[in-house]
Design an enzyme around this catalytic site. Structure first.
Site, PDB file in Angstrom:
ATOM      1  CD  GLU A 106      -3.329  -0.569   0.790  1.00 55.40           C
ATOM      2  OE1 GLU A 106      -3.609   0.306   0.043  1.00 55.40           O
ATOM      3  OE2 GLU A 106      -4.003  -1.234   0.267  1.00 55.40           O
ATOM      4  CG  HIS A 117      -6.829  -3.429  -5.488  1.00 56.04           C
ATOM      5  ND1 HIS A 117      -7.393  -2.774  -3.866  1.00 56.04           N
ATOM      6  CD2 HIS A 117      -7.312  -4.280  -5.507  1.00 56.04           C
ATOM      7  CE1 HIS A 117      -7.739  -3.582  -4.023  1.00 56.04           C
ATOM      8  NE2 HIS A 117      -7.877  -4.796  -4.261  1.00 56.04           N
ATOM      9  CG  ASP A 151      -5.976   0.488  -5.799  1.00 56.01           C
ATOM     10  OD1 ASP A 151      -6.583   0.470  -6.212  1.00 56.01           O
ATOM     11  OD2 ASP A 151      -5.574   0.126  -4.412  1.00 56.01           O
TER      12      ASP A 151
END
Ligand SMILES: [Zn+2]
Length: 306
Positions: free
Chosen positions: A145, A183, A193
Site C-alpha cells: 500500500e 489492484h 488503484d
C-alpha cells in the site's frame, strides 16, 4: 549557537532516545499480532492435520510425514494506493480488527517502509479479485500500500523505496516480471488503484511488470508516406507502394477481449477491463473504450504474455 562537547553529547543522546526510547503506540496490537502468530504456528504443528477419528477418509496404518517441504511462496505483487490522507491513518486502519483489511507493506510519502506482515502469511488486501484463473490473489500475493489520497502524484522518496522493496521481493521469492500488478488490474469493476500517475513504465524498466514496445506506437502516429510509381511519361501514377512499416500491425482476426484475457484481466465486464488496462498502460486517457492506438498497444503487449 555554540555547544560544549558535553551539551552536544546530551543532545545527541536525547535525540537518539526520542526514536528508540519512546513507547510504541502499537504495543497492544503488536501483542495481538504475536498471539495470532502463536495460534497459527500451533495449527501448523498439528499432525496429522486431518483428524483420523473424525474423518470419513480411509487412511494408511501409520501417519507418515514427509521430510521435504518449505513455506509456500508468494508469486505476485499487488500494488495499491491507500486513498487515505496519512500513513498513520492507514496504520490505524490495518490494526483495527473490524476493518478486515491489511497489507504486507505500507510505504509513506516520505519513503518510510512499514513491514506489517511476514511475506509468507496471507494479508487481506485483494478482496474479491481475479487474474487469469487465479481467484484468490490474497493467498498467492504480497500486498503493498502506498500512502496516497487517490488523486495526487506519488512522491519520489516513496517510489524510490518501493523500487528497493520490489528488488528485495523479486530476489527473495523469484517473482516473474509479469506478476507485478495493480489492484485495479485484479478487480477492474471495483478498484481504480494505483491512480493514473503511477509510474508503471518506470517499474517495467526495472523488471517489475511488462511494457509495450513504444516504437510500434510511434510508427502508428507517424506512418511512412506511400511511394507513387509513375508511368513512362512521368505524369500518371501506375502503382502506389505502401511501405511495410505503414501497414497496420494488427491482423484482422485480432480479438481485444481475448488479448485482455490472455494478459490476465477478468473480461466478464469488458468496459471495466478496458478501463483497468488503460489505467495501467495508457494513463493519459483513461476511458472504457479502446482507440486504434490502444489496440496497437494491446496487440503488441499481449504477445509478450503468450
Ligand atoms: Zn487497493
Amino acid at each position: 549557537m555554540k555547544y560544549t562537547s558535553t551539551a552536544l553529547f546530551s543532545l545527541l543522546l536525547a535525540s537518539a532516545c526520542l526514536y528508540s526510547c519512546s513507547p510504541n503506540p502499537y504495543a497492544s496490537t503488536n501483542r495481538e499480532h504475536k498471539k495470532q502468530l502463536k495460534a497459527y504456528s500451533k495449527q501448523l504443528r498439528t499432525v496429522p492435520a486431518i483428524d483420523p477419528e473424525t474423518s470419513t477418509l480411509t487412511f494408511g496404518e501409520h501417519w507418515v510425514g514427509t521430510t521435504n517441504f518449505s513455506l509456500r511462496r508468494p508469486n505476485f505483487v499487488v500494488i495499491h494506493h491507500t486513498a487515505q490522507n496519512s500513513t498513520d491513518h492507514t496504520l490505524k486502519t490495518f490494526t483495527k480488527p473490524q476493518t478486515q483489511v491489511s497489507a504486507h507493506y505500507v510505504i509513506g510519502r516520505d519513503g518510510k517502509v512499514y513491514h506489517m506482515l511476514n511475506d509468507n502469511l496471507r494479508a487481506w488486501h485483494g478482496g474479491n479479485s481475479r487474474w487469469g484463473n487465479n481467484t484468490d490473489l490474497n493467498s498467492s500475493s504480497i500486498g503493498i500500500e502506498l500512502d496516497n489520497n487517490g488523486a495526487e502524484p506519488f512522491e519520489e522518496a516513496q517510489i524510490s523505496s518501493l523500487l528497493e522493496v520490489l528488488a528485495m521481493l523479486k530476489e527473495t521469492h523469484g517473482i516473474p516480471a509479469e506478476n507485478f500488478i495493480g489492484h485495479s488490474d485484479i478487480a477492474p469493476v471495483r478498484k481504480v488503484d494505483p491512480n493514473a500517475t503511477f509510474p508503471w513504465k518506470r517499474l517495467a524498466e526495472h523488471g517489475y511488470g511488462l511494457w509495450y514496445d513504444e516504437g510500434v506506437v510511434e510508427q502508428y502516429l507517424q506512418p511512412a508516406a506511400p511511394i507513387t510509381v509513375l508511368d513512362s511519361t512521368g505524369t500518371e501514377p501506375v502503382l502506389i507502394l505502401q511501405p511495410l512499416d505503414s501497414i497496420s500491425t494488427i491482423p484482422p482476426h485480432f480479438n481485444p477481449k481475448e488479448a485482455l484475457r490472455i494478459i490476465g484481466y477478468d473480461t466478464r465486464d469488458m468496459p471495466a477491463a478496458i478501463r483497468a488496462f488503460k489505467l495501467h498502460f495508457i494513463q493519459d486517457e483513461v476511458s472504457m473504450e479502446l482507440t486504434e492506438k490502444d489496440k496497437i498497444i494491446l496487440y503488441n503487449l499481449y504477445q509478450k504474455y503468450l
